[in-house]
Design an enzyme around this catalytic site. Structure first.
Site, PDB file in Angstrom:
ATOM      1  N   CYS A   1       1.028  -1.264  -0.333  1.00 44.75           N
ATOM      2  CA  CYS A   1      -0.255   0.054  -0.088  1.00 44.75           C
ATOM      3  C   CYS A   1       1.003   0.977   0.024  1.00 44.75           C
ATOM      4  O   CYS A   1       1.297   1.536  -0.757  1.00 44.75           O
ATOM      5  CB  CYS A   1      -1.365  -0.032   1.139  1.00 44.75           C
ATOM      6  SG  CYS A   1      -1.841   1.450   0.764  1.00 44.75           S
TER       7      CYS A   1
ATOM      8  N   GLU B   1      -2.492  -9.014   3.266  1.00 44.27           N
ATOM      9  CA  GLU B   1      -3.102  -9.804   4.684  1.00 44.27           C
ATOM     10  C   GLU B   1      -4.971  -9.751   5.126  1.00 44.27           C
ATOM     11  O   GLU B   1      -4.786 -10.097   5.755  1.00 44.27           O
ATOM     12  CB  GLU B   1      -1.962  -8.766   5.777  1.00 44.27           C
ATOM     13  CG  GLU B   1      -1.997  -7.492   6.069  1.00 44.27           C
ATOM     14  CD  GLU B   1      -2.435  -6.028   4.977  1.00 44.27           C
ATOM     15  OE1 GLU B   1      -2.966  -4.783   5.229  1.00 44.27           O
ATOM     16  OE2 GLU B   1      -1.511  -6.659   3.602  1.00 44.27           O
TER      17      GLU B   1
ATOM     18  N   HIS C   1      -4.134  -4.749  -0.118  1.00 43.15           N
ATOM     19  CA  HIS C   1      -2.844  -5.479   1.332  1.00 43.15           C
ATOM     20  C   HIS C   1      -3.653  -6.406   1.158  1.00 43.15           C
ATOM     21  O   HIS C   1      -4.582  -7.828   1.406  1.00 43.15           O
ATOM     22  CB  HIS C   1      -4.060  -5.069   1.821  1.00 43.15           C
ATOM     23  CG  HIS C   1      -4.008  -3.815   2.657  1.00 43.15           C
ATOM     24  ND1 HIS C   1      -3.122  -3.039   3.731  1.00 43.15           N
ATOM     25  CD2 HIS C   1      -4.484  -2.122   2.152  1.00 43.15           C
ATOM     26  CE1 HIS C   1      -3.163  -1.713   3.698  1.00 43.15           C
ATOM     27  NE2 HIS C   1      -3.931  -1.552   2.253  1.00 43.15           N
TER      28      HIS C   1
END
Length: 193
Positions: free
Chosen positions: A77, A177, A175
């Site tokens: 990001c 994750e 992202h």
């Protein structure tokens, strides 16, 4: 494998740490240059505003360390955006790893772009076994335009670079994750680079 997540006060680092733990990889959080340099793999996260994040990097001297790293580095990001030449957010000079300037989406679309969007034109082993048009989770108002370093693209108002790569440096706008199984697979691929 020694994985270090750069902890400079501008990242959503706990969720990244948990994502690697789900893969069985213990991540160390550190802002110590020697610890970062000694890592096998480095994650450069970032959440927030570009100029204040860059100020935090400069305060720790990490703005000089990161571009010299030789092991695989993954910017996530804002981390990816700070690896570019410049961002119009706060008129911020970046680390100059990726030869592209980060710009803002126009006021014709809702900003920030929040939610799921597709990645396509996937290149490099970072996307090994990742299907074209996989959905990833994004939250951003600024983007890197298409450029030579682009290894994935996404469309939101324009086609832009949702992933970049140059030498040992990788960056993703999304992202991983927070992107479910596909995101986990991308992190696993990064661990295997």
């Amino acid at each position: 494998m020694k994985l270090v997540i750069i902890n400079y006060g501008a990242g959503n680092i706990q969720s990244i740490k948990f994502a690697f733990e789900r893969l069985g990889v213990h991540a160390i959080l550190s802002d110590d240059a020697d610890v970062i340099k000694a890592a096998d793999k480095v994650i450069f996260p970032g959440v927030g505003e570009a100029s204040s994040a860059m100020a935090k990097l400069k305060a720790t001297g990490l703005d000089k360390v990161i571009p010299t790293l030789k092991q695989p580095v993954l910017g996530i990001c804002l981390g990816m955006q700070l690896m570019c030449n410049h961002s119009t957010e706060g008129d911020t000079t970046g680390l100059g790893i990726f030869d592209v300037d980060v710009v803002k989406f126009s006021n014709k679309v809702k900003v920030p772009q929040i939610g799921w969007n597709e990645i396509e034109s996937l290149k490099t082993p970072l996307f090994k076994d990742i299907p074209e048009h996989s959905f990833m989770y994004l939250v951003h108002s600024f983007y890197a335009p298409k450029c030579d370093a682009m290894i994935a693209s996404t469309n939101y108002e324009v086609d832009y670079a949702s992933a970049l790569q140059k030498d040992n440096f990788y960056g993703v706008q999304f992202h991983p994750e927070k992107s479910g199984k596909v995101g986990q697979e991308i992190l696993k691929n990064f661990c295997q680079l």
